[in-house]
Design a protein around this motif. Structure first.
Motif, PDB file in Angstrom:
ATOM      1  N   LEU A  38       0.853  -1.153   0.090  1.00 26.99           N
ATOM      2  CA  LEU A  38       0.109  -0.125   0.190  1.00 26.99           C
ATOM      3  C   LEU A  38       0.740   1.282  -0.165  1.00 26.99           C
ATOM      4  CD1 LEU A  38      -2.897   1.379   0.410  1.00 26.99           C
ATOM      5  CD2 LEU A  38      -2.375   1.219   2.623  1.00 26.99           C
ATOM      6  N   LEU A  39       1.958   1.157   0.795  1.00 27.91           N
ATOM      7  CA  LEU A  39       2.806   2.433   0.793  1.00 27.91           C
ATOM      8  C   LEU A  39       3.650   2.647  -0.430  1.00 27.91           C
ATOM      9  CD1 LEU A  39       4.233   2.093   4.623  1.00 27.91           C
ATOM     10  CD2 LEU A  39       2.553   3.844   3.626  1.00 27.91           C
ATOM     11  N   VAL A  40       4.089   1.593  -0.979  1.00 28.61           N
ATOM     12  CA  VAL A  40       4.506   1.918  -2.322  1.00 28.61           C
ATOM     13  C   VAL A  40       3.653   2.534  -3.257  1.00 28.61           C
ATOM     14  CG1 VAL A  40       5.454   0.609  -4.532  1.00 28.61           C
ATOM     15  CG2 VAL A  40       6.361  -0.059  -2.274  1.00 28.61           C
ATOM     16  N   GLU A  41       2.371   1.958  -3.182  1.00 26.42           N
ATOM     17  CA  GLU A  41       1.355   2.524  -4.192  1.00 26.42           C
ATOM     18  C   GLU A  41       1.153   3.958  -3.996  1.00 26.42           C
ATOM     19  OE1 GLU A  41      -3.243   2.083  -5.333  1.00 26.42           O
ATOM     20  OE2 GLU A  41      -2.357   0.698  -3.779  1.00 26.42           O
ATOM     21  N   ALA A  75      -2.200   7.579   2.204  1.00 22.68           N
ATOM     22  CA  ALA A  75      -2.210   5.947   2.852  1.00 22.68           C
ATOM     23  C   ALA A  75      -3.792   5.931   3.434  1.00 22.68           C
ATOM     24  CB  ALA A  75      -1.008   5.799   3.811  1.00 22.68           C
ATOM     25  N   TYR A  76      -4.116   6.808   4.328  1.00 25.77           N
ATOM     26  CA  TYR A  76      -5.346   6.716   5.052  1.00 25.77           C
ATOM     27  C   TYR A  76      -6.572   6.448   3.980  1.00 25.77           C
ATOM     28  CZ  TYR A  76      -9.607   7.644   7.511  1.00 25.77           C
ATOM     29  OH  TYR A  76     -10.961   7.912   7.981  1.00 25.77           O
ATOM     30  N   ILE A  77      -6.514   7.386   2.931  1.00 24.96           N
ATOM     31  CA  ILE A  77      -7.593   7.328   2.010  1.00 24.96           C
ATOM     32  C   ILE A  77      -7.579   5.935   1.302  1.00 24.96           C
ATOM     33  CG2 ILE A  77      -8.680   8.299  -0.242  1.00 24.96           C
ATOM     34  CD1 ILE A  77      -9.064   9.897   2.189  1.00 24.96           C
ATOM     35  N   LYS A  78      -6.560   5.540   0.833  1.00 22.94           N
ATOM     36  CA  LYS A  78      -6.196   4.322   0.171  1.00 22.94           C
ATOM     37  C   LYS A  78      -6.588   2.981   0.991  1.00 22.94           C
ATOM     38  CE  LYS A  78      -5.122   3.550  -3.461  1.00 22.94           C
ATOM     39  NZ  LYS A  78      -5.984   3.533  -4.815  1.00 22.94           N
ATOM     40  N   SER A  79      -6.565   3.193   2.212  1.00 25.08           N
ATOM     41  CA  SER A  79      -6.761   2.009   3.242  1.00 25.08           C
ATOM     42  C   SER A  79      -8.327   1.864   3.408  1.00 25.08           C
ATOM     43  CB  SER A  79      -6.157   2.274   4.446  1.00 25.08           C
ATOM     44  OG  SER A  79      -6.700   3.338   5.319  1.00 25.08           O
ATOM     45  N   LEU A  80      -9.234   2.939   2.808  1.00 26.33           N
ATOM     46  CA  LEU A  80     -10.679   2.740   3.029  1.00 26.33           C
ATOM     47  C   LEU A  80     -11.227   1.988   2.124  1.00 26.33           C
ATOM     48  CD1 LEU A  80     -11.711   6.633   3.438  1.00 26.33           C
ATOM     49  CD2 LEU A  80     -11.141   4.860   5.102  1.00 26.33           C
ATOM     50  N   THR A  81     -12.519   1.514   2.234  1.00 27.48           N
ATOM     51  CA  THR A  81     -13.300   0.686   1.405  1.00 27.48           C
ATOM     52  C   THR A  81     -13.602   1.545   0.155  1.00 27.48           C
ATOM     53  OG1 THR A  81     -15.350   0.979   2.091  1.00 27.48           O
ATOM     54  CG2 THR A  81     -14.181  -0.754   3.292  1.00 27.48           C
ATOM     55  N   PRO A  82     -13.637   1.126  -1.061  1.00 27.64           N
ATOM     56  CA  PRO A  82     -14.385   1.927  -2.335  1.00 27.64           C
ATOM     57  C   PRO A  82     -15.515   2.731  -1.711  1.00 27.64           C
ATOM     58  CG  PRO A  82     -13.702  -0.321  -2.783  1.00 27.64           C
ATOM     59  CD  PRO A  82     -13.713  -0.433  -1.460  1.00 27.64           C
ATOM     60  N   ILE A  83     -16.469   2.216  -1.226  1.00 23.02           N
ATOM     61  CA  ILE A  83     -17.673   3.103  -0.794  1.00 23.02           C
ATOM     62  C   ILE A  83     -17.230   3.969   0.088  1.00 23.02           C
ATOM     63  CG2 ILE A  83     -19.729   3.004   0.391  1.00 23.02           C
ATOM     64  CD1 ILE A  83     -20.502   0.235  -0.616  1.00 23.02           C
ATOM     65  N   GLU A  84     -16.331   4.032   1.125  1.00 22.28           N
ATOM     66  CA  GLU A  84     -16.072   4.871   1.910  1.00 22.28           C
ATOM     67  C   GLU A  84     -15.184   6.130   1.080  1.00 22.28           C
ATOM     68  OE1 GLU A  84     -15.334   2.373   6.138  1.00 22.28           O
ATOM     69  OE2 GLU A  84     -13.655   2.445   4.736  1.00 22.28           O
TER      70      GLU A  84
END
Length: 200
Positions: A38-41, A75-84
């Motif tokens: 996730l962090l690399v992304e 990172a926070y945003i990317k860790s959310l579900t698609p709906i979130e």
């Protein structure tokens, strides 16, 4: 291991600059909370969004600082579900379109809308697509916050009436729309087709 690899990747990206002790400490916090992949992304997203260069093609230090400041948020945003994630996007769109927007109330309405769709047996993928298209379109077509919230509340009421509408029996033998046409469509579309046939 992951921390060192992420640190190396960032130092390579921001060269000729390098992480100071505060940067390393912030990064240690991120590597504790988020996966290496996730962090690399997120690093790649941050580089493409925030890096700026001078006329000679040299990386600007201010843009590096912005990139490092934004990395945790990405990172926070990317860790959310698609709906979130889509709810966050809707909030940003509403704040951009209207002079008044209340995130707390908007999130309450959106979550109520999502619960209504789930009660109608919609999948998360269908809900995500609906938020991304229909709800965003409603923001674009609404004149203000009040019109948007009023329309959303009406949509929610309509969803809860789908089951009632769906119980309508069509007594006539002749119909405009053969059932084969709308079989397998989402429930709300099936309901509309049945109403058309019932009024024929």
């Amino acid at each position: 291991m992951g921390k060192k690899k992420i640190e190396t990747i960032i130092n390579e990206k921001i060269y000729p600059f390098k992480l100071n002790e505060k940067g390393k400490s912030d990064l240690a916090h991120l590597t504790t909370n988020y996966s290496y992949e996730l962090l690399v992304e997120c690093i790649n997203i941050g580089v493409s969004q925030y890096f700026k260069y001078n006329e000679d093609g040299d990386l600007l230090q201010d843009s590096v600082n912005t990139f490092l400041d934004k990395l945790g948020g990405i990172a926070y945003i990317k860790s959310l579900t698609p709906i979130e994630q889509e709810i966050r996007r809707i909030d940003n769109k509403g704040k951009s379109n209207f002079t008044y927007w209340n995130n707390q109330t908007a999130n309450y309405i959106l979550n109520k809308y999502i619960r209504a769709l789930r009660s109608a047996k919609w999948t998360d993928e269908q809900i995500y697509v609906d938020l991304k298209t229909e709800v965003i379109s409603l923001i674009n077509s609404s004149r203000n916050w009040s019109e948007w919230t009023s329309s959303m509340e009406k949509w929610i009421d309509d969803i809860y009436s789908w089951d009632v509408i769906d119980d309508t029996t069509i007594e006539q033998n002749e119909t405009i729309l053969p059932s084969a046409i709308f079989y397998g469509l989402q429930q709300n579309f099936q309901s509309i087709c049945k109403q058309i046939n019932a009024s024929y």
